[in-house]
Motif scaffolding. Structure first.
Motif, PDB file in Angstrom:
ATOM      1  N   ARG A   6       0.896  -1.229  -0.030  1.00  0.00           N
ATOM      2  CA  ARG A   6       0.113   0.152   0.137  1.00  0.00           C
ATOM      3  C   ARG A   6       0.813   1.165   0.006  1.00  0.00           C
ATOM      4  O   ARG A   6       1.388   1.601   1.137  1.00  0.00           O
ATOM      5  N   LYS A  34      -1.136  -1.672  -4.119  1.00  0.00           N
ATOM      6  CA  LYS A  34      -2.066  -0.752  -4.285  1.00  0.00           C
ATOM      7  C   LYS A  34      -1.449   0.855  -4.007  1.00  0.00           C
ATOM      8  O   LYS A  34      -0.492   1.268  -3.356  1.00  0.00           O
ATOM      9  N   HIS A  84      -5.114  -0.957  -9.188  1.00  0.00           N
ATOM     10  CA  HIS A  84      -5.407  -0.728  -7.994  1.00  0.00           C
ATOM     11  C   HIS A  84      -5.189   0.670  -7.405  1.00  0.00           C
ATOM     12  O   HIS A  84      -4.055   0.996  -6.759  1.00  0.00           O
ATOM     13  N   THR A  86      -6.385   4.619  -5.827  1.00  0.00           N
ATOM     14  CA  THR A  86      -7.686   5.082  -5.165  1.00  0.00           C
ATOM     15  C   THR A  86      -7.047   6.815  -4.981  1.00  0.00           C
ATOM     16  O   THR A  86      -6.042   6.750  -4.405  1.00  0.00           O
TER      17      THR A  86
END
Length: 162
Positions: A6, A34, A84, A86
């Motif tokens: 992440r 991500k 992925h 965001t």
């Protein structure tokens, strides 16, 4: 060697944050991680007294600009093969909000540029990247050198043409 899952990158539209963004793409691709792209609209006092309506108009304009910036960065990340991705935004102190988002999303790497858009804050308080480096609970990568990014096949120039 750590394995990053992440990755959070802070963007503000500056050249330095573009370098950080492309560095984050490189690392995210390498680890199949991500990617969280974060923009914080900095709270600032108006230069002159404004009425409530004018302040709301300014805040709306900042929100729209932040949304456009994040949309552009998300498209670029996806165009470079990341699936992925965001985007996150808020208003407040960039250094505090980036750390808050990193904690909230359990980021294991924060990527930021060496300098951002706010020169006055850097002079009086220290840079966002300095603060994050001292206070983050995860690894921090300060992206400085765009030469290495350009040589990896990612183009830094693409966001400057928005």
């Amino acid at each position: 060697m750590p394995s990053y899952q992440r990755i959070l990158v802070g963007v503000d539209g500056s050249r330095s944050s573009e370098v950080a963004f492309y560095r984050a793409i490189e690392v995210a691709k390498e680890y199949r991680a991500k990617l969280y792209i974060v923009h914080i609209t900095e709270d600032r006092l108006p230069a002159a007294p404004l009425d409530a309506g004018a302040i709301n108009i300014e805040m709306d304009r900042d929100r729209i600009a932040a949304g456009t910036l994040l949309d552009d960065y998300e498209k670029l990340a996806r165009n470079h093969g990341l699936t992925h991705v965001t985007t996150l935004s808020n208003s407040g102190s960039p250094k505090m909000e980036i750390l808050s988002f990193a904690s909230m999303h359990e980021s294991d790497l924060i990527v930021c540029g060496a300098t951002g858009l706010n020169a006055m804050e850097r002079i009086f308080i220290g840079s966002v990247s300095q603060y994050i480096t001292r206070h983050a609970n995860c690894d921090v990568l300060i992206a400085r050198n765009s030469q290495k990014i350009t040589s990896s096949g990612l183009s830094i120039k693409s966001t400057s043409q928005r």
